[in-house]
Write an enzyme that holds these catalytic residues in place. Sequence first.
Site, mmCIF file in Angstrom:
data_model
loop_
_atom_site.group_PDB
_atom_site.id
_atom_site.type_symbol
_atom_site.label_atom_id
_atom_site.label_comp_id
_atom_site.label_asym_id
_atom_site.label_seq_id
_atom_site.Cartn_x
_atom_site.Cartn_y
_atom_site.Cartn_z
ATOM 1 N N GLU A 94 0.805 -1.219 0.000
ATOM 2 C CA GLU A 94 0.000 0.000 0.000
ATOM 3 C C GLU A 94 0.832 1.259 0.000
ATOM 4 O OE1 GLU A 94 -2.096 -0.248 3.601
ATOM 5 O OE2 GLU A 94 -3.586 -1.613 2.776
ATOM 6 N N CYS A 108 2.963 8.514 1.585
ATOM 7 C CA CYS A 108 3.422 7.559 2.594
ATOM 8 C C CYS A 108 3.704 6.231 1.887
ATOM 9 C CB CYS A 108 2.329 7.403 3.659
ATOM 10 S SG CYS A 108 2.738 6.161 4.888
ATOM 11 N N CYS A 115 5.232 -7.127 7.931
ATOM 12 C CA CYS A 115 6.207 -6.599 8.888
ATOM 13 C C CYS A 115 6.411 -7.622 10.003
ATOM 14 C CB CYS A 115 5.699 -5.290 9.495
ATOM 15 S SG CYS A 115 6.906 -4.524 10.603
ATOM 16 N N CYS A 119 3.810 -4.961 16.259
ATOM 17 C CA CYS A 119 3.172 -3.972 17.146
ATOM 18 C C CYS A 119 1.679 -4.305 17.244
ATOM 19 C CB CYS A 119 3.349 -2.559 16.594
ATOM 20 S SG CYS A 119 5.070 -2.151 16.271
ATOM 21 N N CYS A 122 -1.270 -2.510 15.248
ATOM 22 C CA CYS A 122 -1.061 -2.308 13.807
ATOM 23 C C CYS A 122 -1.572 -3.508 13.021
ATOM 24 C CB CYS A 122 0.432 -2.123 13.574
ATOM 25 S SG CYS A 122 0.894 -2.173 11.854
ATOM 26 N N CYS A 333 -2.355 1.754 8.821
ATOM 27 C CA CYS A 333 -1.520 1.025 7.874
ATOM 28 C C CYS A 333 -1.971 -0.426 7.775
ATOM 29 C CB CYS A 333 -0.039 1.161 8.224
ATOM 30 S SG CYS A 333 0.523 0.182 9.591
#
Length: 345
Positions: A94, A108, A115, A119, A122, A333
């Site tokens: 994205e 962005c 990832c 976290c 997220c 995100c």
Amino acid sequence: MDEPKIDLRGLTSADLIGFLGGLGKERFRSKQLMSWMYKKNVSDFEQMTDLSKDLRAQLEQRAYISQWQPEAEEVSSDGTRKYLFRLDDGATIETVLIPMESGRSTLCISSQVGCAMGCVFCVTGTFGLKRNLTTAEIVNQVCAVRQEHHISNIVVMGMGEPLQNLDNMVAALDIFYDAAGMDYSSRKITLSTCGLVPQMRELAQRVNVNLAVSLNASNDEVRSRLMPVNKRYPLSELIQACREFPLLGKRRITFEYILIQGVNDSIEDARRLVKLLHGVKAKVNLIPFNEHESSCYKCPDEQSINAFQSYLLQRNLVAIRRASKGQDISAACGQLKGKLERKNG
Ligand code: SF4
């Protein structure tokens, strides 16, 4: 067997000089190529009329320039645009274009597919890490959106932890800064990390870029709960690395602080935050949590957000409240990707 063609999109000007040298060509040709690729946005060698016929034929044979089109695009009522790009191996990433005041806009971009940092607030973290993006894949996000929109600033805050993909990220920054090509000033580009301390030090030695640190807590107990990386690099080490990070002129490190109801939004948290950042050239971006269906966390009420911000401001800590843009189009995100992947089964 023919050698595979090389994608010039992933080459810095030093790489291009090396590549052209291998073809027996002068180094200044790299500037001409950069200008065609990034100033004139041309990817067809035939149109590069100031290159000799012979060089164009060699390039045709040995190289190509990848050019992206988004697979999906969502536009929010506030003008935020979210793009989904499909990569050659079928993975998706994205990129988000955020309009700013006075007609400027910030893009962005993502640095990885998924990832590994996990976290808990997220969505991307829930996918795990699939792979690093190549330099060309990082650069192509900017090129694709620049075909339609002016981009004044770039933030590396999309999917992924950019410092886990340091070599490709540094090469991409080199391409963004190249005067013959996109020619961005380092003031216009910000890289955000969750706090990988050794890589922050390496980044500072290799390239000049604004740094943002995703902080989100004022003590180790809460931060380790929200961000597992804190168990490896606790706050004392992280803040020390921030103090040592070289800052040009009046620049500051941006500390992102997502405010989550009942987790990190109390006045006691604000008090600890002021103490933690004492003496650091810092500004704090306060981001009220963007609620979504896959998280049980909540956004604090207005009163708590205002009280938190006022506490910081009264103690001379620059604290800016960031509106969560594009709330109607899966703004946090990883949300567009999540939505499309659910839809596609
Ligand atoms: S917030 Fe950033 S570092 Fe943390 S899991 Fe999400 S993408 Fe990774």
